[in-house]
Enzyme design. Structure first.
Site, PDB file in Angstrom:
ATOM      1  N   ALA A 312       0.836  -1.208   0.000  1.00 53.07           N
ATOM      2  CA  ALA A 312       0.000   0.000   0.000  1.00 53.07           C
ATOM      3  C   ALA A 312       0.867   1.253   0.000  1.00 53.07           C
ATOM      4  O   ALA A 312       0.528   2.260  -0.639  1.00 53.07           O
ATOM      5  CB  ALA A 312      -0.919  -0.002   1.219  1.00 53.07           C
ATOM      6  N   TYR A 313       1.999   1.181   0.680  1.00 53.69           N
ATOM      7  CA  TYR A 313       2.888   2.347   0.756  1.00 53.69           C
ATOM      8  C   TYR A 313       3.398   2.738  -0.631  1.00 53.69           C
ATOM      9  O   TYR A 313       3.470   3.926  -0.965  1.00 53.69           O
ATOM     10  CB  TYR A 313       4.055   2.037   1.698  1.00 53.69           C
ATOM     11  CG  TYR A 313       5.003   3.212   1.876  1.00 53.69           C
ATOM     12  CD1 TYR A 313       4.699   4.234   2.758  1.00 53.69           C
ATOM     13  CD2 TYR A 313       6.184   3.293   1.139  1.00 53.69           C
ATOM     14  CE1 TYR A 313       5.553   5.320   2.920  1.00 53.69           C
ATOM     15  CE2 TYR A 313       7.043   4.377   1.293  1.00 53.69           C
ATOM     16  CZ  TYR A 313       6.718   5.389   2.187  1.00 53.69           C
ATOM     17  OH  TYR A 313       7.564   6.464   2.326  1.00 53.69           O
TER      18      TYR A 313
END
Length: 414
Positions: A312-313
């Site tokens: 997600a980062y």
């Protein structure tokens, strides 16, 4: 570190904030403290001239200076039947030469008959911690504040007090761990297991911990139990190695002894940090929180935990407002700044520590750097009331991450 343990180490302490005159005295050629009422209470006046083997410590957040010496307690008018004038003589040391106005001076009379003299730099975290440990008044005093009984730590703060005691050369009480020694020797085959394995073992020795309903207390108790068990096993293994001696064909092998000593110290330092991460990870699992542990981000940095995960980062379509970074340091001192350069997408970072009574100067710097300090709730009491308004509990942090996880709807692997 129960109340009885602190009392078993110290017969009493006398603490005060140094005035400008007293700070100059410590650095002058006079080398004596006037025996005010506090010192007379601490050292007594019924045994005539006394000499005390003394350990001198200068402590700041950046350095610790250690020296050994002797102090003399005597009546300068012992031949005058109508008047007494007690003084405490000390030698010149670089510990005393570091003293400045408003530094805290603590003279400890240990139960083994020796003295421990500590000068703590004004405004530093270590000064706050020592005042909390010994129950010394925070306001300025013209005379020594004397204690011959000590405040009892609330349940769960024994581990925190033990960290401070170790900084002044007092080994923590590991009596509880002795009942597990034979089991550990059998289970681990006389060697140290991996940190993950040992952390799990430590948690399993506690059957009355509820990490879901009380994560703050659980984290403290897990850390305290692991520290006790580790020190118990370590003492056994070090003793066994010392029995073998450090002898080579050429005689005593000093280099081998030094290597062994350094290995013991390095293992202590690295294990504490890994243990803290292990127990935090267990909390995340128990609370159903998605995370990545020690992922690689920009500049080859390795933040301790990223939420919801590293995928997600790096997904630029995933909103930065839903990302969270947690630095985990059992003690932080000046090392908290390391997390400032980790995870560039996340502006406001969280730092979880077990450090008691961090100075207001440091917490103001953290706020300016957009770092949110997180501590187990019981440690909040070691901070000022103004600082406490800003602190996060462990439960509060977990709830915030869970809320972001629910809002953003991210599921790892999907």
């Amino acid at each position: 570190m129960k109340i009885g343990y602190l009392s078993s180490c110290f017969a009493g302490i006398a603490g005060k904030q140094l005035s400008k005159v007293e700070a100059k005295l410590l650095c002058s050629n006079q080398h004596e403290f006037n025996g005010d009422r506090g010192l007379r209470t601490l050292l007594g006046t019924g045994n005539g001239r006394q000499r005390f083997q003394t350990t001198f410590l200068y402590m700041s957040d950046l350095e610790v200076i250690h020296r050994e010496g002797e102090m003399t307690w005597y009546d300068a008018r012992e031949k005058n039947l109508s008047r007494t004038e007690w003084r405490l003589y000390f030698p010149t040391t670089d510990v005393m030469l570091k003293a400045k106005e408003k530094d805290t001076l603590i003279i400890c009379r240990k139960t083994d008959g020796t003295l421990l003299v500590i000068i703590a730099q004004s405004g530093d975290t270590v000064e706050n911690q020592l005042k909390w440990l010994f129950g010394i008044r925070q306001e300025e005093q013209s005379e020594f504040d004397v204690k011959d009984t000590f405040p009892s730590c609330d349940d769960g703060l024994d581990f925190v007090a033990g960290i401070i005691l170790e900084q002044i050369g007092i080994e923590p009480d590991c009596a509880v761990g002795s009942s597990y020694l034979e089991e550990m020797i059998s289970k681990f085959g006389g060697s140290f297991p991996s940190t993950r394995e040992f952390s799990e073992y430590a948690r399993n020795t506690l059957d009355d911990v509820d990490s879901v309903s009380d994560p703050d207390d659980s984290l403290l108790r897990w850390m305290e139990r692991e520290e006790i068990l580790f020190r118990t096993l370590e003492r056994h293994m070090v003793a066994e190695r010392l029995k073998q001696g450090f002898v080579s064909e050429d005689g005593v092998d000093v280099d081998d002894f030094i290597r062994f000593s350094l290995s013991v110290q390095n293992r202590r330092k690295s294990r504490a940090g890994h243990a803290f991460e292990n127990h935090v990870e267990k909390l995340l699992i128990d609370h159903g929180i998605y995370y990545s542990r020690n992922p690689v981000v920009e500049k080859n940095k390795h933040p301790d935990f990223l939420f919801p995960d590293i995928r997600a980062y790096y997904d630029r379509s995933f909103p930065a407002s839903c990302l969270t970074m947690l630095g985990v340091k059992s003690t932080c001192k000046d090392r908290w700044r390391q997390i400032l350069s980790e995870a560039d997408r996340i502006e406001r970072k969280h730092l979880l520590t077990l450090e008691a009574a961090i100075s207001e100067n440091q917490t103001e710097e953290m706020k300016a750097g957009r770092i949110q300090l997180v501590l187990p709730e019981k440690i909040h009491a070691t901070y000022t009331k103004e600082q406490q308004k800003w602190l996060y509990s462990v439960e509060g942090f977990l709830n915030e991450v869970k809320e972001r996880q629910n809002i953003c709807g991210w599921v790892p692997g999907i």
